[in-house]
Every structure is written in structure tokens, then in C-alpha cells.
Write an enzyme that holds these catalytic residues in place. Structure first.
Site, PDB file in Angstrom:
ATOM      1  CG  ASP A  92      -8.309  -3.387  38.755  1.00 52.74           C
ATOM      2  OD1 ASP A  92      -8.463  -2.279  38.216  1.00 52.74           O
ATOM      3  OD2 ASP A  92      -7.738  -3.536  39.841  1.00 52.74           O
ATOM      4  CG  ASP A 271     -11.853  -6.920  44.121  1.00 50.75           C
ATOM      5  OD1 ASP A 271     -10.649  -7.142  43.946  1.00 50.75           O
ATOM      6  OD2 ASP A 271     -12.313  -5.752  44.221  1.00 50.75           O
TER       7      ASP A 271
END
Length: 376
Positions: A92, A271
Site C-alpha cells: 500500500d 485485504d
């Protein structure tokens, strides 16, 4: 990276596919355990591989940048070698973490100035140096630097934020063209669709992202407090616009029923910290519903948490013993609950894939989703 779309469900937009990366294949739909600082909390890499059956895990640019830092990761040869995970990795960009530091950051065209949550030191993230940081981390899939607007956001702010995210994306793409991967394997950029819960903004952002023709695409800014129905509406709208031949990643979502509903809309990748965070607090996800293992009613229930599971944490320990571990404050309780929850999430998406391939996903989803929401 290569994505092969194998089939689409007959009664929905659910898809089964396969992503191929330099560190292995990923069967989709897939859930990705979150290893924020290079570690999935309370779970070893061996347990992730064998008990959880994880195919890909996440790291976070913001946290890894602050510690151990880029010098350490560079000397180690990247995150794969540093943490011993030999399968695919996704990072990320840190955009969500910067969003969560609202009181300690300033957003401008250049990037974001923020204060470290560790020691208060000041740092600047730009699209360019976030790409450089992710080069150093070495993940197979890397995320574009974006701004994640809060919920609710005024229309004007959401529009301004979305447009900034698009400009930052072009800078991310250019920086990757101007640099090379640090460790000899390809890194694939996923841009992020934003636009809050405004239909027209989500449509504009999805069209802009699709026009960049990246190898995969992500949907951000959801699961930040908006009603579930709004999340499903925005996700469905975006999936109808994003190219079908590329994987779609819905960031930060969510509960088992959220995952199944969004698979039905055409999402391939998920996720969330929920399995491990809730596990550490004694909340277990099961096919019969959400179980509070701290509840006294489990004190003399000597049946396994899930006798049908292939995971040792679910099959080899009783509800009574797991409750005892939490009551006694034993770390092992948090560890077993985390492993159980992660294994359940992977079992959930694996079964969803089987149902998609068989053409029975919609009927199956509708038959199990009510049970998943039960409170035990």
C-alpha cells in the site's frame, strides 16, 4: 504481471482468474493478509504458508519507511529477503495512513507533509519518492500515491481530492518509467479509483484510471465509515467501468459477507486487518457466524473451533481451551484466534472460487451469507 480471466459466474459478475507474478501465482478471488510492518501480527511466515494457505501478503509503505527504514531494507535485498516471505507481496502506498493522520499532516500539490506517529519527526511523501520507496521495498504489486478522503466528504472536497489523486497518478507512472526495479523482478503499478460516495465522481475516476491502461486497478476510499449499501453501490458502478481483462482490488474490505457481496460485483482482490485485529480481541469468524470466544457459554464446550477445517488452530483446539487462554491473558490465545480467522478468510475465497468455476456462486452465496452474519 499477467492476469488470466478464467470464467465469470452465470448469475453475477463474480470472476475466477489467475495472477502470475515473479514470486508465484495467485488464484482469484483472493484475500491478502495484512503485514503492515512486514509482519502479519502474531503469525509466522511458515504458518501463513501452511496453516493459512496465504498466496500473497501486504506491507505498508508508510510504516516500513519509518522502520526499519529504507537503508535496512535496501541492504537486506528488499522485503522478501528481510522477512523471509518467498511468495507475492503487495505494498500500500501509505495514502490511507496519511489520511488517518489528519491532525498531523498537510496536503499540497507537491505531496503530503506529515509527522511520524513514532517520534513526531516531519517527513514529505510525494508521488515520486513513494514510488522510490516501493522500489526499495521490492513488492510485486505497488500502489499509486493517492489521497483518501474521509466519510462523509463534501462534494467539492471529494472532487478536488479525486483530481489531485489523478495528477499524482501521472507522476507515479512517469517516475516508474524513469527508474528501474531494485532487485531484478518486475513491479506492477495499480492506480486507485477515488470519488467518495458520489456516483458521478466515481464514474469519472474509474474512466480516468481505466484510460491509464495499467496492468491492474484498485478501488479506494470505501470501508471508511459509509453504509454498506453505499459501498456496494460505488463498487458495482466502478467494476462496470474498469476493464474486465485486468484484476480489480478493493482496498481495506472487510467482513466475510462484504467480501462475498463484492466478489459478486466483480472484485478479485481483498485485504483487511479485521481477521487479525478481531482475533486478538477474541472474535472468531466461522461458517456459523461471528463467535465471541470470551463468552462464558464456551467454558465447557470441548468441541473444536471448527472440526472440518484443515487449519490446526481451528481443528486441534477446543472452544473451552481457547476461551481459557483469553481469560488467562495468554498470548497463545490471540495467536490461535488470528490464525483461525485468516485461515477462514482464505477458505472463504477458495470456496467462492470453486463455486464460480462450477457456475453456482450466486445460489451458494445467498445460502451462506445469512449464517455468516449470525452472532454466537
Amino acid at each position: 504481471m499477467n492476469f488470466e480471466l478464467i470464467t465469470t459466474d452465470t448469475g453475477s459478475n463474480a470472476r475466477a482468474g489467475k495472477i502470475t507474478t515473479a514470486h508465484g501465482e495467485i488464484a482469484t478471488p483472493i484475500f491478502m493478509p495484512v503485514g503492515t510492518v512486514g509482519s502479519v501480527k502474531a503469525v509466522t511466515q511458515d504458518q501463513l504458508r501452511n496453516a493459512v494457505q496465504a498466496q500473497i501478503i501486504l506491507g505498508n509503505t508508510y510504516h516500513l519507511y519509518l522502520r526499519p527504514g529504507m537503508e535496512v531494507l535496501s541492504q537486506a535485498g528488499g522485503l522478501h529477503r528481510f522477512n523471509g516471505w518467498d511468495r507475492p507481496l503487495l505494498t500500500d502506498s501509505g495514502g490511507y495512513q496519511v489520511f488517518s493522520l489528519a491532525a498531523n499532516r498537510k496536503i499540497k500539490e507537491e505531496g503530503v507533509v506529515f509527522q511520524s506517529h513514532i517520534d513526531g519527526s516531519r517527513h514529505l511523501f510525494t508521488p515520486e519518492n513513494v514510488m522510490d520507496i516501493q522500489r526499495t521495498i521490492g513488492a510485486d504489486i505497488i500502489m499509486a500515491f493517492d489521497e483518501c478522503p474521509p466519510y462523509p466528504s463534501e462534494y467539492r472536497y471529494a472532487k478536488k481530492s479525486m483530481e489531485l489523486t489523478h495528477r499524482w497518478l501521472d507522476r507515479c507512472i512517469q517516475q516508474l518509467k524513469d527508474t528501474q526495479p531494485a532487485y531484478g523482478h518486475e513491479q506492477t503499478l495499480f492506480p486507485i479509483v477515488q470519488g467518495s460516495t458520489y456516483k458521478d465522481l466515481r464514474a469519472i475516476s474509474a474512466q480516468e484510471i481505466a484510460a491509464r491502461d495499467c496492468a491492474g486497478n484498485a478501488i479506494g476510499g470505501l470501508s471508511v465509515g459509509e453504509p454498506e449499501q453505499d459501498m456496494y453501490e460505488m463498487c458495482g458502478l466502478v467494476c462496470d467501468i474498469l476493464p474486465k481483462e485486468k484484476p480489480r482490488y478493493l482496498m481495506g474490505v472487510g467482513t466475510p459477507w462484504n467480501i462475498l457481496e463484492n466478489i459478486a460485483l466483480g472484485v478479485d482482490m481483498f485485504d483487511c486487518v479485521m481477521p487479525t485485529r478481531n482475533g486478538r480481541n477474541g472474535m472468531l469468524f466461522t461458517w456459523e457466524g461471528v463467535m465471541n470466544i470470551k463468552n462464558k457459554k464456551w467454558a465447557t464446550d470441548f468441541s473444536p473451533v471448527d472440526e472440518n477445517s484443515a487449519c490446526f488452530a481451528s481443528r486441534d483446539y477446543s472452544k473451552a481451551y481457547l476461551r481459557h487462554l483469553f481469560a488467562a491473558g495468554e498470548i497463545l490465545g490471540m495467536q490461535l484466534a488470528s490464525i483461525h480467522n485468516l485461515a477462514f478468510y482464505l477458505e472463504l475465497v477458495t470456496e467462492a472460487r470453486k463455486q464460480i468455476l462450477a457456475g453456482t456462486f450466486t445460489a451458494w452465496k445467498n445460502s451462506v451469507i445469512g449464517q455468516l452474519k449470525n452472532r454466537r
